[in-house]
Motif scaffolding. Structure first.
Motif, short mmCIF file in Angstrom:
data_model
loop_
_atom_site.label_atom_id
_atom_site.label_comp_id
_atom_site.label_asym_id
_atom_site.label_seq_id
_atom_site.Cartn_x
_atom_site.Cartn_y
_atom_site.Cartn_z
N THR A 184 0.98 -0.97 -0.16
CA THR A 184 0.16 -0.12 -0.11
C THR A 184 0.53 0.97 0.25
O THR A 184 0.59 2.14 -0.46
N GLU A 185 2.29 1.20 0.41
CA GLU A 185 3.66 2.06 0.26
C GLU A 185 3.17 2.88 -1.05
O GLU A 185 3.64 4.14 -1.13
N GLU A 188 0.33 4.63 -1.70
CA GLU A 188 0.19 5.95 -1.69
C GLU A 188 1.27 6.82 -2.12
O GLU A 188 1.48 8.33 -2.58
N GLN A 189 2.15 6.34 -2.76
CA GLN A 189 3.41 7.36 -3.03
C GLN A 189 2.98 7.88 -3.91
O GLN A 189 3.44 8.29 -4.61
N PHE A 192 0.46 10.40 -4.16
CA PHE A 192 1.27 11.69 -3.59
C PHE A 192 1.66 12.65 -4.87
O PHE A 192 1.35 13.55 -4.80
N TYR A 193 2.39 12.03 -5.30
CA TYR A 193 3.18 12.62 -7.01
C TYR A 193 2.46 12.93 -8.01
O TYR A 193 2.70 13.78 -8.49
N GLN A 214 -8.84 1.26 -5.37
CA GLN A 214 -9.47 2.18 -4.91
C GLN A 214 -8.83 3.45 -4.63
O GLN A 214 -9.11 4.38 -4.06
N LEU A 215 -7.85 2.48 -3.49
CA LEU A 215 -6.93 3.43 -2.16
C LEU A 215 -6.32 4.08 -3.09
O LEU A 215 -6.28 5.15 -2.54
N GLU A 218 -8.57 7.21 -3.56
CA GLU A 218 -8.77 8.09 -2.98
C GLU A 218 -7.86 8.67 -2.74
O GLU A 218 -7.69 10.14 -2.03
N ARG A 219 -6.41 9.10 -1.98
CA ARG A 219 -5.19 9.44 -1.76
C ARG A 219 -4.74 9.76 -3.17
O ARG A 219 -4.05 11.12 -3.15
N HIS A 222 -7.06 12.80 -2.00
CA HIS A 222 -6.59 13.75 -1.17
C HIS A 222 -5.58 14.56 -1.53
O HIS A 222 -5.52 15.73 -0.52
N HIS A 223 -4.17 13.95 -2.21
CA HIS A 223 -2.66 14.64 -2.32
C HIS A 223 -3.62 16.28 -3.51
O HIS A 223 -2.42 17.20 -3.86
N LEU A 366 7.24 18.01 -5.62
CA LEU A 366 6.08 17.88 -4.51
C LEU A 366 5.34 18.63 -5.39
O LEU A 366 4.80 18.97 -6.04
N THR A 370 1.08 20.38 -0.64
CA THR A 370 2.10 18.99 0.17
C THR A 370 3.01 20.81 0.75
O THR A 370 2.96 20.90 1.34
N GLN A 373 0.99 23.09 2.18
CA GLN A 373 0.41 23.19 3.77
C GLN A 373 1.72 23.47 4.77
O GLN A 373 2.09 23.87 5.67
N ARG B 206 -12.24 -0.89 1.77
CA ARG B 206 -10.05 -2.10 0.85
C ARG B 206 -10.01 -2.54 2.79
O ARG B 206 -8.70 -2.35 3.18
N PHE B 215 1.34 9.08 2.78
CA PHE B 215 2.88 9.30 2.38
C PHE B 215 4.40 9.84 2.76
O PHE B 215 5.69 10.22 2.89
N ARG B 216 3.60 11.37 3.20
CA ARG B 216 4.75 12.30 3.91
C ARG B 216 5.21 12.23 5.46
O ARG B 216 6.41 12.48 5.23
N LEU B 218 6.32 8.72 5.27
CA LEU B 218 7.64 7.67 5.04
C LEU B 218 8.30 9.19 4.54
O LEU B 218 9.35 8.93 4.14
#
Lengths: 385, 223
Positions: A184-185, A188-189, A192-193, A214-215, A218-219, A222-223, A366, A370, A373, B206, B215-216, B218
């Motif tokens: 999942t990391e 997420e990576q 993120f980008y 789906q993960l 969603e992310r 989010h990012h 980035l 982010t 923020q 899920r 990720f931030r 990580l």
């Protein structure tokens, strides 16, 4: 929608004849297959990266550079490029060079590899797999986007005033996918980008693929890169076709039974039920792959594994004919008709990334959310102080 | 509230002495739990459910999972049941001085930390009592690796033991320990070491994926 093929580059005996191709034959076959992909109207050819027999593609940009000269429209990609054990500086250089040679027809997919000993062979520690993927990829992003890089990290010799050459074509780095099956990391990576996420689901049930995508979606939202349904998703696939489905089953079964990975395991019937492997008529392949959209939403890239398990070159080329003439045009038309406005039809091309300029997530090291923020956090801290 | 015990039994013949031993342990556990259900062991208002899983029926699915790396639907359900059980009874025949390959293959497919803190009753069958230390030399280290909590008493049944009243006494002692361990609050909660802690989010839809880090954290190491 982009359709293409991806290859593992395995040298496997043909179980029906017992004959094993030489490395030279296999490498030439991969070139022939890639050129055929363009000829039959496919969009993408992607090669794996491996550093042990029975696989030949240890040097992807060499092969893709050769293909760049032999093709004119095909997008050249990887499945995957090992972000864990390759030096990110060399990845930056190799793929920037490939961009120039191919006039921008290149993107690439980051992966961590599936062969444990590759880590020690390249001086790395497999227990740091995720951390290597995180640190190395961030450095790669900087090398492509910052003219002069000062950098120090945990895994690589520091850089002082370093400029990676050649600079990316037109100052625009290639689009990047992140491939992951379970981690999942990595989804997420990618989110993120604002990069693409590829789920190589060929050995996995769709219920798992659905959750990973789906993960990521969603992310991605989010990012701050757009709506979840606008995220860039790719899937793997695997098919074997004949006009008559019984002929396909009969012809493919010995290859299935002896195949690396799943051979001598489940029955072909069970495996075709549980995974995207489809053995049958072109119409059956069309029906099966239309359901992928139901599971993961409108997606941008579909790659098929067509040339493994010792299938002879002639057979693979016949498969590509059927894929290009009978299957892909229908899938393309159906998916295009279903896709809502505002959802990308394919991964961004070089020309589109140039046109998008600063509006593209690909232009930045980035994500802007982010950065904003972080600025807000700093301001708050200063206020409190 | 229902406490749930899963008995995993790895006998190969039908019927097998391994299944016979499993059934005796299961019924002893059930009797103890119901006899004492209102008092200490299981707690007031708590019921005990015991399900038996025959690995023989899953042998092909287990082999297929090992080579494909994903489970059939049926095996996925069993792995889930075992991973979420309040207690386990695990019973294997002794092959070549150790647990059977089928038994080990099944537990190779359980996620490495899924059994953390789960009480486990270790039991095995064998041709003669000379193998009885395999409980402590082979089975106990396996479940220690899985961070489970093997009970102090293991049950080894050699063929002759099935005619020996001593076996019944050992079964009862082990079952008593299991019932005591499987109380409503019995599952040991292991605090995660600070160095291993990852900020986790859990979103609906899920659940299979488990917690996902931001990720931030990580990238910037703000753990």
């Amino acid at each position: 929608m982009e359709f293409g093929i991806f290859t593992v580059g395995d040298v496997t005996p043909d179980p029906t004849t017992g004959r094993t191709p030489t490395e030279a034959e296999r490498i030439q076959a991969m070139v022939t297959i890639a050129k055929k992909a363009e000829e039959v109207g496919l969009d993408v050819f992607a090669t794996g990266e491996h550093h042990n027999p029975p696989f030949v593609p240890s040097s992807p940009t060499t092969m893709l550079g050769f293909l760049a000269a032999q093709t004119s429209t095909l997008k050249l990609s990887t499945s995957t490029t090992l972000i864990t054990t390759n030096d990110p500086v060399k990845i930056a250089e190799d793929f920037a060079m490939l961009q120039h040679l191919s006039a921008g027809r290149v993107d690439l997919m980051m992966g961590r590899g599936n062969t444990g000993p590759v880590y020690p062979w390249f001086g790395q520690d497999i227990r740091e797999g995720i951390n290597l993927a995180v640190e190395n990829y961030h450095l790669l992003r900087r090398l492509w986007r910052e003219e002069v890089v000062d950098w120090s990290g945990k895994f690589r010799t520091p850089l002082q005033g370093f400029t990676s050459t050649p600079r990316p074509l037109d100052g625009v780095p290639p689009f990047v996918w992140h491939g992951s099956i379970r981690s999942t990391e990595i989804a997420e990576q990618a989110a993120f980008y604002g990069d693409g996420f590829f789920h190589n689901n060929i050995f996995w049930p769709l219920r798992h693929t659905r959750q990973m995508v789906q993960l990521y979606r969603e992310r991605y939202e989010h990012h701050g890169h757009g709506r979840a349904d606008q995220a860039i998703v790719g899937l793997g696939g695997q098919v074997f076709m004949r006009e008559n489905s019984q002929d396909a089953v009969r012809e493919f079964r010995p290859y299935f039974d002896e195949a690396p990975v799943y051979g001598h395991g489940p029955s072909m019937e069970d495996f075709t039920t549980q995974t995207p492997l489809t053995v049958g008529s072109p119409q059956q392949v069309i029906e099966r792959y239309l359901t992928m959209r139901d599971a993961v939403g409108d997606y941008q890239r579909q790659l098929f594994l067509m040339d493994h398990a010792g299938l002879p070159l002639k057979t693979v080329l016949e498969q590509l004919d059927m894929l290009g003439e009978q299957v892909v045009p229908v899938l393309r038309k159906e998916f295009d008709a279903l896709r809502p406005a505002g959802v990308p039809a394919h991964a961004p091309t070089h020309a589109e990334l140039i046109a998008a300029g600063d509006d593209s997530a690909n232009a930045h090291v980035l994500p802007s959310v982010t950065v904003q923020q972080a600025a807000t956090d700093d301001a708050l801290q200063m206020k409190e102080a | 509230m229902t406490q749930r015990i899963v008995a995993v039994t790895a006998g190969l013949s039908v019927p097998s002495s391994t299944r016979l031993l499993t059934d005796r342990i299961v019924s002893a556990t059930r009797e103890l739990a119901s006899a004492r259900g209102d008092q200490v062991q299981v707690g007031r208002g708590h019921e005990l459910q015991i399900d038996v899983v025959e690995l023989r029926d899953l042998a092909q699915d287990i082999a297929a999972h090992l080579v494909t790396r994903f489970p059939s639907d049926g095996l996925a359900q069993v792995l889930e049941d075992v991973s979420t059980a309040d207690g386990l009874i695990v019973v294997t025949p002794t092959f070549a001085g150790s647990y059977s390959g089928l038994f080990k293959s099944f537990f190779d497919l359980v996620e490495p930390t899924a059994l953390a803190g789960t009480p486990v009753l270790l039991a095995a069958t064998g041709g003669t009592a000379r193998h009885s230390l395999m409980l402590d030399h082979a089975m106990r280290p396996l479940f220690a690796y899985l961070q489970a909590e093997p009970l102090a008493t293991g049950v080894f049944a050699a063929t002759d033991d099935f005619a020996d009243p001593g076996l019944g006494r050992r079964i009862e002692r082990a079952a008593r320990q299991l019932v005591a361990a499987v109380g409503p609050n019995s599952r040991t909660i292991y605090p995660t070491a600070a160095s291993e802690a990852v900020p986790a989010r859990q979103d609906a839809g899920r659940d299979d994926l488990g917690p996902v880090p931001d990720f931030r954290d990580l990238l910037f190491g703000k753990v």
